[in-house]
Design a protein around this motif. Structure first.
Motif, PDB file in Angstrom:
ATOM      1  N   LYS A   1      13.696  29.118  61.708  1.00 25.54           N
ATOM      2  CA  LYS A   1      12.585  28.660  62.537  1.00 25.54           C
ATOM      3  C   LYS A   1      12.463  29.495  63.801  1.00 25.54           C
ATOM      4  CE  LYS A   1      11.101  25.373  59.976  1.00 25.54           C
ATOM      5  NZ  LYS A   1       9.799  25.525  59.353  1.00 25.54           N
ATOM      6  N   HIS A   2      13.555  30.171  64.195  1.00 30.16           N
ATOM      7  CA  HIS A   2      13.540  31.036  65.379  1.00 30.16           C
ATOM      8  C   HIS A   2      14.548  32.157  65.153  1.00 30.16           C
ATOM      9  CE1 HIS A   2      14.313  32.259  69.601  1.00 30.16           C
ATOM     10  NE2 HIS A   2      13.040  31.937  69.748  1.00 30.16           N
ATOM     11  N   VAL A   3      14.094  33.392  65.301  1.00 25.68           N
ATOM     12  CA  VAL A   3      14.940  34.570  65.106  1.00 25.68           C
ATOM     13  C   VAL A   3      15.901  34.730  66.289  1.00 25.68           C
ATOM     14  CG1 VAL A   3      13.246  35.722  63.668  1.00 25.68           C
ATOM     15  CG2 VAL A   3      13.176  36.078  66.122  1.00 25.68           C
ATOM     16  N   PRO A   4      16.968  35.501  66.179  1.00 25.91           N
ATOM     17  CA  PRO A   4      17.089  36.739  65.424  1.00 25.91           C
ATOM     18  C   PRO A   4      17.548  36.594  63.973  1.00 25.91           C
ATOM     19  CG  PRO A   4      18.979  36.546  66.863  1.00 25.91           C
ATOM     20  CD  PRO A   4      18.056  35.379  67.169  1.00 25.91           C
ATOM     21  N   ALA A   5      18.051  35.449  63.552  1.00 25.63           N
ATOM     22  CA  ALA A   5      18.435  35.312  62.139  1.00 25.63           C
ATOM     23  C   ALA A   5      17.199  35.538  61.271  1.00 25.63           C
ATOM     24  CB  ALA A   5      19.017  33.930  61.877  1.00 25.63           C
ATOM     25  N   THR A   6      17.405  36.192  60.136  1.00 20.86           N
ATOM     26  CA  THR A   6      16.289  36.426  59.221  1.00 20.86           C
ATOM     27  C   THR A   6      16.517  35.775  57.865  1.00 20.86           C
ATOM     28  OG1 THR A   6      17.250  38.535  58.532  1.00 20.86           O
ATOM     29  CG2 THR A   6      15.645  38.602  60.336  1.00 20.86           C
ATOM     30  N   SER A   7      17.714  35.249  57.645  1.00 18.96           N
ATOM     31  CA  SER A   7      18.042  34.581  56.383  1.00 18.96           C
ATOM     32  C   SER A   7      18.326  33.105  56.648  1.00 18.96           C
ATOM     33  CB  SER A   7      19.289  35.213  55.765  1.00 18.96           C
ATOM     34  OG  SER A   7      19.082  36.579  55.514  1.00 18.96           O
ATOM     35  N   PRO A   8      17.971  32.239  55.702  1.00 19.29           N
ATOM     36  CA  PRO A   8      18.241  30.808  55.882  1.00 19.29           C
ATOM     37  C   PRO A   8      19.730  30.513  55.799  1.00 19.29           C
ATOM     38  CG  PRO A   8      17.407  31.236  53.682  1.00 19.29           C
ATOM     39  CD  PRO A   8      17.316  32.535  54.436  1.00 19.29           C
ATOM     40  N   LEU A   9      20.116  29.353  56.314  1.00 17.83           N
ATOM     41  CA  LEU A   9      21.495  28.893  56.140  1.00 17.83           C
ATOM     42  C   LEU A   9      21.726  28.654  54.650  1.00 17.83           C
ATOM     43  CD1 LEU A   9      21.871  26.271  59.029  1.00 17.83           C
ATOM     44  CD2 LEU A   9      22.802  28.599  58.942  1.00 17.83           C
ATOM     45  N   ALA A  10      22.915  28.987  54.186  1.00 17.48           N
ATOM     46  CA  ALA A  10      23.250  28.778  52.773  1.00 17.48           C
ATOM     47  C   ALA A  10      23.307  27.287  52.481  1.00 17.48           C
ATOM     48  CB  ALA A  10      24.587  29.433  52.459  1.00 17.48           C
ATOM     49  N   ALA A  11      22.639  26.886  51.401  1.00 18.06           N
ATOM     50  CA  ALA A  11      22.679  25.483  50.976  1.00 18.06           C
ATOM     51  C   ALA A  11      24.066  25.159  50.444  1.00 18.06           C
ATOM     52  CB  ALA A  11      21.631  25.229  49.896  1.00 18.06           C
ATOM     53  N   VAL A  12      24.510  23.947  50.694  1.00 16.84           N
ATOM     54  CA  VAL A  12      25.793  23.461  50.192  1.00 16.84           C
ATOM     55  C   VAL A  12      25.493  22.246  49.324  1.00 16.84           C
ATOM     56  CG1 VAL A  12      27.995  22.403  50.864  1.00 16.84           C
ATOM     57  CG2 VAL A  12      27.061  24.303  52.207  1.00 16.84           C
ATOM     58  N   GLU A  13      26.060  22.225  48.133  1.00 17.50           N
ATOM     59  CA  GLU A  13      25.835  21.122  47.206  1.00 17.50           C
ATOM     60  C   GLU A  13      26.618  19.894  47.648  1.00 17.50           C
ATOM     61  OE1 GLU A  13      23.801  20.964  44.463  1.00 17.50           O
ATOM     62  OE2 GLU A  13      23.060  22.944  45.054  1.00 17.50           O
ATOM     63  N   ILE A  14      25.923  18.765  47.747  1.00 16.55           N
ATOM     64  CA  ILE A  14      26.558  17.494  48.087  1.00 16.55           C
ATOM     65  C   ILE A  14      26.088  16.427  47.115  1.00 16.55           C
ATOM     66  CG2 ILE A  14      26.930  17.961  50.544  1.00 16.55           C
ATOM     67  CD1 ILE A  14      24.353  16.308  51.102  1.00 16.55           C
ATOM     68  N   THR A  15      26.822  15.337  47.077  1.00 12.69           N
ATOM     69  CA  THR A  15      26.409  14.150  46.322  1.00 12.69           C
ATOM     70  C   THR A  15      26.496  12.961  47.269  1.00 12.69           C
ATOM     71  OG1 THR A  15      28.641  13.682  45.508  1.00 12.69           O
ATOM     72  CG2 THR A  15      27.220  15.044  44.113  1.00 12.69           C
ATOM     73  N   VAL A  16      25.623  11.996  47.046  1.00 13.23           N
ATOM     74  CA  VAL A  16      25.656  10.757  47.804  1.00 13.23           C
ATOM     75  C   VAL A  16      25.963   9.650  46.813  1.00 13.23           C
ATOM     76  CG1 VAL A  16      24.385   9.179  49.301  1.00 13.23           C
ATOM     77  CG2 VAL A  16      23.999  11.648  49.472  1.00 13.23           C
ATOM     78  N   SER A  17      27.081   8.981  47.063  1.00 13.41           N
ATOM     79  CA  SER A  17      27.514   7.899  46.182  1.00 13.41           C
ATOM     80  C   SER A  17      27.796   6.698  47.044  1.00 13.41           C
ATOM     81  CB  SER A  17      28.767   8.320  45.417  1.00 13.41           C
ATOM     82  OG  SER A  17      29.227   7.269  44.603  1.00 13.41           O
ATOM     83  N   GLY A  18      26.942   5.677  46.936  1.00 17.01           N
ATOM     84  CA  GLY A  18      27.068   4.526  47.809  1.00 17.01           C
ATOM     85  C   GLY A  18      26.842   4.968  49.245  1.00 17.01           C
ATOM     86  N   GLU A  19      27.840   4.809  50.076  1.00 18.29           N
ATOM     87  CA  GLU A  19      27.732   5.209  51.480  1.00 18.29           C
ATOM     88  C   GLU A  19      28.438   6.529  51.772  1.00 18.29           C
ATOM     89  OE1 GLU A  19      27.771   2.586  54.563  1.00 18.29           O
ATOM     90  OE2 GLU A  19      26.599   1.104  53.492  1.00 18.29           O
ATOM     91  N   GLU A  20      29.005   7.162  50.755  1.00 16.21           N
ATOM     92  CA  GLU A  20      29.756   8.384  50.977  1.00 16.21           C
ATOM     93  C   GLU A  20      28.960   9.627  50.623  1.00 16.21           C
ATOM     94  OE1 GLU A  20      34.415   7.209  50.377  1.00 16.21           O
ATOM     95  OE2 GLU A  20      33.294   7.820  48.581  1.00 16.21           O
ATOM     96  N   ILE A  21      29.077  10.630  51.502  1.00 12.35           N
ATOM     97  CA  ILE A  21      28.499  11.941  51.246  1.00 12.35           C
ATOM     98  C   ILE A  21      29.681  12.858  50.946  1.00 12.35           C
ATOM     99  CG2 ILE A  21      27.184  13.862  52.191  1.00 12.35           C
ATOM    100  CD1 ILE A  21      25.866  11.794  54.101  1.00 12.35           C
ATOM    101  N   LYS A  22      29.655  13.468  49.751  1.00 11.49           N
ATOM    102  CA  LYS A  22      30.773  14.298  49.304  1.00 11.49           C
ATOM    103  C   LYS A  22      30.289  15.695  48.928  1.00 11.49           C
ATOM    104  CE  LYS A  22      33.057  10.403  46.955  1.00 11.49           C
ATOM    105  NZ  LYS A  22      33.586   9.950  45.668  1.00 11.49           N
ATOM    106  N   LEU A  23      31.208  16.658  49.011  1.00  9.32           N
ATOM    107  CA  LEU A  23      30.925  17.979  48.487  1.00  9.32           C
ATOM    108  C   LEU A  23      30.850  17.885  46.969  1.00  9.32           C
ATOM    109  CD1 LEU A  23      33.307  20.260  50.578  1.00  9.32           C
ATOM    110  CD2 LEU A  23      30.829  20.062  50.786  1.00  9.32           C
TER     111      LEU A  23
END
Length: 145
Positions: free
Chosen positions: A122-144
């Motif tokens: 949304k604002h440079v100097p970065a030109t590449s997006p942050l790498a997405a990280v896979e997560i799962t949501v199970s009940g109230e827990e967010i896990k890798l």
């Protein structure tokens, strides 16, 4: 003793020393704050094992997020019940991002900003997006994933 043996020892002039130190300082500044992305930074995602619990869903504010240092992950909740995760290492020079405000993830080193929705720049100097990280949501827990 002759007058030749009493000659003063001379070195570089003060002007030469100041100019050299100034040039070295500029070189260091340009190296530390390059004008573009370089290939020598590690902006990959977390090193933690799949299934690692990052947070409870209640810990991630809607319209914001939370930054984790180990593993290096940012978890966001752009809209109610939607959770996203990204590497917390800026794609510009690999600095860790340190805050989330107004819908963006902020890197303090050179002020790059990334969307909490998709990690896009949304604002440079970065030109590449942050790498997405896979997560799962199970009940109230967010896990890798």
């Amino acid at each position: 003793m002759t007058s030749e043996s009493l000659q003063p020892v001379t070195g570089p002039s003060r002007r030469t020393v100041v100019a050299t130190v100034g040039a070295a300082g500029i070189a260091v500044a340009l190296t530390a704050c390059g004008s573009g992305d370089s290939g020598d930074k590690d902006t990959s995602g977390p090193a933690a094992a799949p299934g690692t619990v990052l947070a409870k869903t209640s810990e991630i504010p809607e319209g914001g997020g939370k930054i984790f240092t180990d593993p290096a992950v940012v978890v966001t909740q752009p809209t109610a019940g939607t959770f996203k995760a990204f590497s917390s290492k800026c794609t510009h020079k690999g600095c860790p991002v340190t805050s989330i405000a107004n819908g963006v993830i902020v890197c303090p080193c050179h002020h790059s900003e990334f969307s909490i929705e998709d990690g896009s720049v949304k604002h440079v100097p970065a030109t590449s997006p942050l790498a997405a990280v896979e997560i799962t949501v199970s009940g109230e827990e967010i896990k890798l994933a």
